[in-house]
Structure formats: C-alpha cells, structure tokens
Design a protein around this motif. Structure first.
Motif, PDB file in Angstrom:
ATOM      1  N   ALA A   1     -13.250 -27.360 -21.230  1.00  0.00           N
ATOM      2  CA  ALA A   1     -13.012 -25.928 -21.395  1.00  0.00           C
ATOM      3  C   ALA A   1     -13.657 -25.375 -22.660  1.00  0.00           C
ATOM      4  CB  ALA A   1     -11.519 -25.633 -21.353  1.00  0.00           C
ATOM      5  N   ILE A   2     -12.905 -24.612 -23.460  1.00  0.00           N
ATOM      6  CA  ILE A   2     -13.512 -23.843 -24.544  1.00  0.00           C
ATOM      7  C   ILE A   2     -14.046 -24.747 -25.645  1.00  0.00           C
ATOM      8  CG2 ILE A   2     -11.297 -23.482 -25.707  1.00  0.00           C
ATOM      9  CD1 ILE A   2     -13.969 -20.777 -25.408  1.00  0.00           C
ATOM     10  N   ILE A   3     -13.368 -25.868 -25.920  1.00  0.00           N
ATOM     11  CA  ILE A   3     -13.885 -26.728 -26.984  1.00  0.00           C
ATOM     12  C   ILE A   3     -15.170 -27.418 -26.544  1.00  0.00           C
ATOM     13  CG2 ILE A   3     -11.850 -27.124 -28.402  1.00  0.00           C
ATOM     14  CD1 ILE A   3     -11.119 -29.434 -26.737  1.00  0.00           C
ATOM     15  N   PHE A   4     -15.322 -27.590 -25.249  1.00  0.00           N
ATOM     16  CA  PHE A   4     -16.594 -28.123 -24.772  1.00  0.00           C
ATOM     17  C   PHE A   4     -17.714 -27.100 -24.981  1.00  0.00           C
ATOM     18  CE2 PHE A   4     -19.606 -28.360 -21.226  1.00  0.00           C
ATOM     19  CZ  PHE A   4     -20.199 -29.556 -21.560  1.00  0.00           C
ATOM     20  N   VAL A   5     -17.359 -25.817 -24.811  1.00  0.00           N
ATOM     21  CA  VAL A   5     -18.348 -24.758 -25.042  1.00  0.00           C
ATOM     22  C   VAL A   5     -18.877 -24.822 -26.465  1.00  0.00           C
ATOM     23  CG1 VAL A   5     -18.685 -22.265 -25.141  1.00  0.00           C
ATOM     24  CG2 VAL A   5     -17.375 -23.253 -23.294  1.00  0.00           C
ATOM     25  N   PHE A   6     -17.982 -25.143 -27.389  1.00  0.00           N
ATOM     26  CA  PHE A   6     -18.418 -25.236 -28.785  1.00  0.00           C
ATOM     27  C   PHE A   6     -19.498 -26.308 -28.949  1.00  0.00           C
ATOM     28  CE2 PHE A   6     -14.445 -23.400 -31.060  1.00  0.00           C
ATOM     29  CZ  PHE A   6     -14.798 -22.163 -30.571  1.00  0.00           C
ATOM     30  N   PHE A   7     -19.259 -27.464 -28.349  1.00  0.00           N
ATOM     31  CA  PHE A   7     -20.264 -28.527 -28.420  1.00  0.00           C
ATOM     32  C   PHE A   7     -21.588 -28.073 -27.832  1.00  0.00           C
ATOM     33  CE2 PHE A   7     -17.085 -32.070 -28.879  1.00  0.00           C
ATOM     34  CZ  PHE A   7     -17.608 -32.500 -30.065  1.00  0.00           C
ATOM     35  N   PHE A   8     -21.439 -27.414 -26.683  1.00  0.00           N
ATOM     36  CA  PHE A   8     -22.617 -26.958 -25.964  1.00  0.00           C
ATOM     37  C   PHE A   8     -23.423 -25.987 -26.823  1.00  0.00           C
ATOM     38  CE2 PHE A   8     -24.580 -24.804 -22.281  1.00  0.00           C
ATOM     39  CZ  PHE A   8     -25.019 -25.923 -21.625  1.00  0.00           C
ATOM     40  N   LEU A   9     -22.696 -25.033 -27.403  1.00  0.00           N
ATOM     41  CA  LEU A   9     -23.351 -24.046 -28.267  1.00  0.00           C
ATOM     42  C   LEU A   9     -23.994 -24.735 -29.465  1.00  0.00           C
ATOM     43  CD1 LEU A   9     -20.832 -21.080 -28.398  1.00  0.00           C
ATOM     44  CD2 LEU A   9     -23.066 -21.113 -27.328  1.00  0.00           C
ATOM     45  N   ALA A  10     -23.252 -25.667 -30.072  1.00  0.00           N
ATOM     46  CA  ALA A  10     -23.759 -26.328 -31.274  1.00  0.00           C
ATOM     47  C   ALA A  10     -25.052 -27.069 -30.967  1.00  0.00           C
ATOM     48  CB  ALA A  10     -22.714 -27.301 -31.805  1.00  0.00           C
ATOM     49  N   GLU A  11     -25.045 -27.733 -29.831  1.00  0.00           N
ATOM     50  CA  GLU A  11     -26.213 -28.524 -29.481  1.00  0.00           C
ATOM     51  C   GLU A  11     -27.455 -27.642 -29.317  1.00  0.00           C
ATOM     52  OE1 GLU A  11     -27.264 -31.163 -25.686  1.00  0.00           O
ATOM     53  OE2 GLU A  11     -25.280 -31.496 -26.553  1.00  0.00           O
ATOM     54  N   TYR A  12     -27.283 -26.561 -28.546  1.00  0.00           N
ATOM     55  CA  TYR A  12     -28.449 -25.712 -28.318  1.00  0.00           C
ATOM     56  C   TYR A  12     -28.794 -24.914 -29.555  1.00  0.00           C
ATOM     57  CZ  TYR A  12     -28.925 -27.134 -23.577  1.00  0.00           C
ATOM     58  OH  TYR A  12     -29.169 -27.894 -22.478  1.00  0.00           O
ATOM     59  N   CYS A  13     -27.783 -24.596 -30.332  1.00  0.00           N
ATOM     60  CA  CYS A  13     -28.038 -23.881 -31.574  1.00  0.00           C
ATOM     61  C   CYS A  13     -28.898 -24.731 -32.499  1.00  0.00           C
ATOM     62  CB  CYS A  13     -26.720 -23.556 -32.249  1.00  0.00           C
ATOM     63  SG  CYS A  13     -26.895 -22.434 -33.601  1.00  0.00           S
ATOM     64  N   SER A  14     -28.606 -26.033 -32.566  1.00  0.00           N
ATOM     65  CA  SER A  14     -29.415 -26.874 -33.452  1.00  0.00           C
ATOM     66  C   SER A  14     -30.814 -27.052 -32.889  1.00  0.00           C
ATOM     67  CB  SER A  14     -28.736 -28.213 -33.685  1.00  0.00           C
ATOM     68  OG  SER A  14     -28.650 -28.919 -32.486  1.00  0.00           O
ATOM     69  N   ILE A  15     -30.945 -26.991 -31.561  1.00  0.00           N
ATOM     70  CA  ILE A  15     -32.298 -27.063 -30.994  1.00  0.00           C
ATOM     71  C   ILE A  15     -33.102 -25.842 -31.433  1.00  0.00           C
ATOM     72  CG2 ILE A  15     -33.612 -26.940 -28.848  1.00  0.00           C
ATOM     73  CD1 ILE A  15     -31.360 -28.572 -27.582  1.00  0.00           C
ATOM     74  N   VAL A  16     -32.490 -24.667 -31.306  1.00  0.00           N
ATOM     75  CA  VAL A  16     -33.207 -23.449 -31.698  1.00  0.00           C
ATOM     76  C   VAL A  16     -33.497 -23.467 -33.197  1.00  0.00           C
ATOM     77  CG1 VAL A  16     -33.115 -20.948 -31.710  1.00  0.00           C
ATOM     78  CG2 VAL A  16     -32.098 -22.199 -29.836  1.00  0.00           C
ATOM     79  N   LEU A  17     -32.530 -23.947 -33.962  1.00  0.00           N
ATOM     80  CA  LEU A  17     -32.720 -24.011 -35.415  1.00  0.00           C
ATOM     81  C   LEU A  17     -33.888 -24.925 -35.767  1.00  0.00           C
ATOM     82  CD1 LEU A  17     -31.589 -23.270 -38.212  1.00  0.00           C
ATOM     83  CD2 LEU A  17     -30.230 -25.324 -38.104  1.00  0.00           C
ATOM     84  N   MET A  18     -33.917 -26.085 -35.142  1.00  0.00           N
ATOM     85  CA  MET A  18     -34.989 -27.034 -35.446  1.00  0.00           C
ATOM     86  C   MET A  18     -36.333 -26.496 -34.966  1.00  0.00           C
ATOM     87  SD  MET A  18     -34.167 -29.559 -37.175  1.00  0.00           S
ATOM     88  CE  MET A  18     -32.634 -30.060 -37.879  1.00  0.00           C
ATOM     89  N   SER A  19     -36.347 -25.811 -33.822  1.00  0.00           N
ATOM     90  CA  SER A  19     -37.598 -25.233 -33.345  1.00  0.00           C
ATOM     91  C   SER A  19     -38.104 -24.190 -34.323  1.00  0.00           C
ATOM     92  CB  SER A  19     -37.389 -24.581 -31.979  1.00  0.00           C
ATOM     93  OG  SER A  19     -36.858 -25.495 -31.096  1.00  0.00           O
ATOM     94  N   SER A  20     -37.183 -23.336 -34.799  1.00  0.00           N
ATOM     95  CA  SER A  20     -37.654 -22.307 -35.720  1.00  0.00           C
ATOM     96  C   SER A  20     -38.062 -22.933 -37.047  1.00  0.00           C
ATOM     97  CB  SER A  20     -36.583 -21.237 -35.922  1.00  0.00           C
ATOM     98  OG  SER A  20     -35.459 -21.806 -36.513  1.00  0.00           O
ATOM     99  N   LEU A  21     -37.411 -24.032 -37.408  1.00  0.00           N
ATOM    100  CA  LEU A  21     -37.796 -24.717 -38.644  1.00  0.00           C
ATOM    101  C   LEU A  21     -39.206 -25.279 -38.504  1.00  0.00           C
ATOM    102  CD1 LEU A  21     -36.360 -25.275 -41.322  1.00  0.00           C
ATOM    103  CD2 LEU A  21     -35.969 -27.580 -40.501  1.00  0.00           C
ATOM    104  N   SER A  22     -39.510 -25.867 -37.361  1.00  0.00           N
ATOM    105  CA  SER A  22     -40.873 -26.382 -37.204  1.00  0.00           C
ATOM    106  C   SER A  22     -41.870 -25.241 -37.109  1.00  0.00           C
ATOM    107  CB  SER A  22     -40.972 -27.325 -36.015  1.00  0.00           C
ATOM    108  OG  SER A  22     -40.299 -26.811 -34.930  1.00  0.00           O
TER     109      SER A  22
END
Lengths: 184, 515
Positions: free
Chosen positions: A79-100
């Motif tokens: 449920a909602i706590i899984f959403v947090f993981f999901f968001l965190a994972e994709y958020c770090s992907i976007v963060l790392m992409s913008s960092l590169s």
C-alpha cells in the motif's frame, strides 16, 4: 555497495579534478568550452555503470531480484509505504540522470542559437531534455541487459572497473599538469 | 514570511519531481513494452499516460499490512528514510542560472553522501520485515560491505596496518623514553609492560598460525622478551654483569655434573687447541652456539617429557658438529636422503649444560618459545637476550647455520647473505654490520644481503675475531684474494691472458667450497 560507490566517487573525483570545484553551478559553467563527456568519455562510461548499480537498476538490481526473491527488500511492504519506496527509487533515478547531465553534458548549457532574454527560460527545459536522454538510457539498459550474478558484479567492479578508474584518476591530472591547464 | 517562501521554494521543486517520477514510470513501462513488442498500458488517459496515477491511487486506497513480528518503527522508517534521502539530493541541483535551492560550494560531495545514505533505507526495510526474502534482498548487494569485504580486504589490511601501527608506537615510545630519561620506576614499568604487550600482539599476529597451539606459553615469553631491549637501555651495565655472572656460575655447575656423568665430558675428551680456546672464551662459544641453534637447531620436548636438541648441518660441516659433540656429548647421524648430518643431544646432563650455556643468547622467537618450555620443565629461569652488539659471536653461529657467500659470475660481485623466514632477526644486523634486508623473490622469506666492499671487509675483521666453525670459513678466507684479483681487474680480463687464468683458477677453488 562499497564496490560501486568507489567507482562512482572516483569518477566524480576525476570531474572535480578537471573542473577544480565541487560546486555544481561552477562545474556547469566550466563546460561552456566543451562538455566533459568529450574529454572524459571513459569516465562517463564508468560513471554511468556505477549509477546503474547505485540506483539498483538492471543489470545490477540484485536488491529486488524478482525471479529469485519474492520482490526483494520490500517484500513485506504494501500500500502507501510501498509507494514511498517506489517514489524513492524513481526519484533517485531522475536525480542521478540529472546529475550525469550536469557533470558530463553541461547541465543547462545550450547552443547560442537558443539563448534569449525573454520570459521563457529554456535552461530548465534543456536540462530536462538532457535528463530525459539519460533516463532513456536507464530504461534501455533495463530492456536489453540481463541481470548479472552477485559474484560477477563484485569481480567486475573490483578487478576491472576500479583499476581503470584509479588509472584515470592518475592520468587526467597528469595530462592537466603536463599542458599546464590544471585548475587552481 | 521568509520561512513560507523557503517552503514554497522547496515545494516548487519537489512537487514537479514527484510528477516527473510518475511519468518516468509510464515511460519505462511503455519502453519495455515496445522492446518486447507489446502495447503496454494504453487505456487510462490518452495513450495510457495517466496509468501511474491510477496505480498510485489504488496503492493509496489499499489496506496497509504490517507483519506481526516486524520491528514497527524501522518498518515505517525505512521507506520514509529512502524517500527523504533521494529527495534531499534535489537541494543542490541547479535547474538554470541561479535556479537552485541552495548553491552549496560542496554540492557534489553532498549528493554523493546522500546517495550512500540511501542504503540505510534498504537495510532497515530488509531487516525490519522479519522475512527471509526481504532480508536476503537487502543483504545480497551489500554483502561486500558487510562480510566479504571484511574477510578479503580489511581483514588482511588491518592486520598489516595494525602491525605497522604498533611498531611505530613502540618506536615512538622508545624515543619518548630516551628523551624523558624517566627515572621513576613505576613509569618505567608501565612503559615496559605497555610496549611489551603491544609488541607481543604484533609478533603473535605475525606468527599466529604457528603459535596457535603455543599461545599461552609464548605470549608470556614474547612479551617479556621484547621488554628487554628497553630495559637494557635503562640498566645496561647491571644486566650485562648479571648475565656474565650467571654464565660463570652455570659453567661451574655444568662441568661438575659432567664429571659425574658416564658420558664423555669435555674434560675427558682429547684437549684440542680448539677446546682450550673455548674454555678461555666461554662467552664467545655460548654466543656462537646460540647463533647456530637459532639458525639450524631446534629444541624438542616430547609428550613423555623427553627433551632433546637437534642441529642439522651440511655433510661438510662435520667438524663443527664434532666440536659440539666433544663439549656436550650426544651423537651425530647421517640424515637419510640428504647430504646432511644431524647432531642429536638427549642425555640430561649434557643437555642441561648446553641449555644453561645458550640461555640468554637465543634470539629467534621460535627457538625461545621452545627453550621456554624446556626451562619450565627443568625449572631453569629463562634469560632473555640482550640487545645484539657488534662484538657478539652470535652472528658467526647464525652465519654458519643460514648464511652463504656467493660471487656473481657475470659481474664478479661478492655477496654475503643470510636467509630467514622472518625479518625479525635480520633487521638488527643491518644497523650493526651494514647491508640491507630484502624479501626473497622465490619464496616467502627474507634475505640479509651485504655487497658493499667496506662492509664485507668489516665482516671479515669480525670473523677473524669470532671465527666461523663451518666449511663456510674457507670461502671467507678466499674473500681477500678475490678482492685482490678484482683490484687487478682479473674478473674482466681478456680471455687467454694470465690475469684471466688466475681468475679462473680462483673461481675453480671457490667452487670447490660450494655450499
């Protein structure tokens, strides 16, 4: 974890050695002459591999090896706590992409043609486009590459990529000093 | 107001980021579908773009299930921590000129640090769920930081590091002690025990595999042994006096017991000039014998309480073994399948007098441990070696055991070397006699090497005073001749010349004493 963080930080250190600063804005401004991906292409490849591992994406997604473990480390979360993981994972992907995008392809720098003084700020859009390209690479690697085994990950990281990274940390400043263009 | 403004600023970055994430997921699903020749989500919204929102809505509405046995705090903390750590990274990302929440001068380091913090969320989640699958999932990728790395890298690395660290500590302590010249006995005692213990730990870590079984006895020995050099700096004269006094006393006892024994003691043996020289220079003999035992000998104590000494030497060194046999008795046997002789000393009186003689001159830590066992058995106080000095026959014995002299045939360079498994015994030699210690390329051993002419001539002077008793002395005698010829340039002389001929003769002679 240490294995790919070492490579990630080594790659970042090389960029820092070339630009002479840790400030992201200053690093972008240093790339006005040329994007760092041109002189540092091998470093970029190392960096990209290590951010794939850092964000635990295929081929390094051992944390959530779906076919072997049920769903990985968040098996019990729902449920909602899984959403947090999901968001965190994709958020770090976007963060790392913008960092590169910032470190290697000049962040919000764009050709003279698009520079304007109007209210429309193209800079953020340019950064977004570059980030999109790296996200594309992320997804593409997931679509095409199989997951590697744990011991393979360790061997590749420690015995192949890390020596290359360390060699480059020596090579890049040496070249800078040799041509007397090292940043102060 | 400014707080509100800052809050808005953060919100302006974060809300689009979370939206971006939603769209990234649909992009991913669409791309994967395209790669696998599927259509992918295409019902919700135009072309399926609203699919992630539908998914998110479903997940939000779902019931939250928390495992009964889980650690509730960590279970909730893990996803929140992961999300916060990955969102914090956006604080330093510049979206345009001046379009950045915080233009941090160390922004890159900050990003790296946050990305490494992300692993805590994974670890918390994997552990708190109390599920094997989750635990394995969190453990796998982090194994190299937990178990594997500790085993492979840090294990060995810290071992070495610890060793060097302790050594430098000791050096420091010695220096500080010399500087302070502490006279307070309590301070000295504390210093000595501290240094002794740390040195014992270092030696133990070095020899841990061999000493595992001997742990308790050796710990005591080593710690005491390495306190010694410090004490000798403090009370050099008193200890040396004590040493010689003890030596004389023990000599008296040993001759007495020898007389009573049926084995041929030294008095009954034909009194050769060698033995006469021995009596006048008993200390020198003890030192030489201790050196020889350090190199080639070993003490044994069987389970039946049966103590013995064995010295194995080359067939050509029979003379040296005969001398020892003449003094203490015992037997010499041919070693099968090798060109070697083994001297064996078993009977108690001879053995005890030998132990009393070499006690205090043994420097090899392995040998000391063996000797300590015997001393404990026969109730003899173990004497720890004093600091090696130039005028000590120990080196002569040690050289007889493990040393050799070689001439490099290509450039005629002369070298004296001693090989050992540990550098512990060789290192003090460099400061006294010159030369240096190398690691042997062929095996895990160390080599003390002297090649400098002055040093070699110095050593020859030393050997004149403290003679070598093995066949190696023949080559030692040849060294001056070698230098004489080399000064004439004989080793580089043209083929057919007389100089060359004399050099060839010399080499032939040299090779006769091959060992």
């Amino acid at each position: 974890m240490i294995s790919y963080e070492l490579i990630l930080s080594t790659a970042v250190i090389i960029v820092v050695l070339l630009s002479g600063t840790f400030n992201l804005t200053a690093i972008i401004e240093n790339q006005i002459a040329i994007w760092y991906i041109v002189p540092l292409l091998p470093v970029f490849i190392l960096f990209f591999i290590s951010i794939l591992a850092e964000t635990s994406r295929t081929p390094f997604d051992l944390q959530e090896a779906e076919s072997e473990l049920v769903a990985g480390f968040f098996t019990e979360h729902s449920a909602i706590i899984f959403v947090f993981f999901f968001l965190a994972e994709y958020c770090s992907i976007v963060l790392m992409s913008s960092l590169s995008a910032i470190l290697f392809t000049g962040g919000w720098l764009m050709p003279e043609l698009f520079v304007n003084d109007t209210i429309i700020n193209l800079q953020a859009i340019i950064l977004g486009l570059k980030t999109c390209f790296f996200i594309f690479l992320f997804v593409h690697s997931r679509a095409t590459l199989p997951r590697i085994r744990y011991d393979q990950l360790i061997i590749v990281m420690w015995t192949q990529l890390l020596p290359i990274a360390i060699a480059l940390t020596i090579l890049v400043p040496s070249v800078l000093v040799a041509f007397n263009i090292a940043p102060l | 107001m400014t707080i509100l403004f800052n809050f808005l600023e953060v919100l302006v970055v974060l809300v689009p980021m979370l939206l971006v994430v939603a769209f990234v997921t649909i992009v991913e699903r669409k791309m994967l579908a395209a790669a696998q020749r599927r259509v992918g989500p295409n019902i919700v919204g135009v072309y399926g773009v609203l699919q992630p929102f539908a998914d998110a809505l479903k997940l939000v509405v779902k019931e939250v299930i928390v495992p009964a046995n889980s650690n509730k705090v960590l279970f909730y903390l893990a996803p929140i921590a992961t999300l916060i750590f990955s969102l914090l990274g956006w604080g330093v990302i510049p979206f345009g000129e001046g379009l950045v929440i915080f233009d941090f001068s160390l922004g890159l380091l900050y990003t790296l640090a946050l990305s490494s913090l992300g692993i805590y969320g994974v670890l918390f989640a994997g552990w708190s769920g109390n599920s094997k699958y989750a635990f394995l999932g969190s453990k796998w990728p982090n194994e190299d930081s937990n178990d594997l790395l500790q085993q492979t890298i840090s294990g060995k690395f810290t071992y070495k590091l610890l060793g060097t660290l302790i050594v430098s500590c000791i050096r420091c302590a010695i220096k500080v002690k010399i500087l302070l010249t502490v006279n307070n006995p309590q301070v000295t005692k504390a210093f000595n025990s501290w240094v002794g213990t740390s040195e014992a730990i270092r030696l133990l870590s070095k020899n841990i595999q061999n000493l595992n079984s001997l742990l308790f006895s050796s710990l005591r020995t080593l710690s005491l042994m390495h306190t010694w050099p410090l004490m000798i700096e403090k009370y050099p004269t008193s200890i040396l006096n004590l040493n010689t006094k003890l030596g004389f006393k023990q000599y008296g006892i040993s001759t007495l017991t020898n007389n009573k024994n049926q084995d041929p003691p030294c008095q009954l043996a034909p009194v050769s000039s060698e033995i006469r020289a021995l009596r006048t220079r008993r200390g020198e003999w003890n030192q030489w014998l201790a050196g020889l035992i350090d190199g080639d000998g070993s003490f044994y104590l069987t389970k039946k309480g049966y103590a013995s000494l064995e010295i194995t030497m080359d067939l050509r060194d029979e003379h040296a073994l005969q001398i020892i046999k003449n003094v203490y008795g015992g037997s010499i046997k041919l070693v099968s399948n090798a060109n070697a002789l083994r001297y064996c000393l078993r009977h108690k009186s001879g053995f005890l007098s030998l132990v009393n003689d070499v006690n205090g001159n043994i420097r090899n830590s392995y040998r000391l441990v063996q000797l300590n066992k015997i001393c404990v058995k026969y109730n003899i106080p173990l004497i720890y070696p004093s600091k090696l000095s130039f005028d000590n026959a120990w080196l002569a014995g040690f050289f007889d055991a493990d040393g050799s002299i070689t001439i490099n045939t290509t450039n005629g360079q002369l070298a004296i070397h001693i090989s050992q498994n540990t550098a512990e015994l060789l290192e003090p030699l460099t400061s006294l006699y010159g030369g240096s210690v190398y690691i042997n390329r062929s095996g895990p051993s160390f080599k003390w090497y002297i090649t400098k002419r002055e040093d070699i001539l110095n050593i020859i002077k030393y050997f004149k005073k403290y003679p070598s008793r093995s066949e190696k002395k023949q080559r030692l005698h040849l060294i001056p001749k070698c230098y004489e010829l080399q000064n004439l340039g004989a080793h580089k002389a043209a083929e057919g010349s007389y100089l060359n001929k004399s050099w060839q003769l010399f080499i032939a002679k040299w090779l006769k004493y091959e060992n």
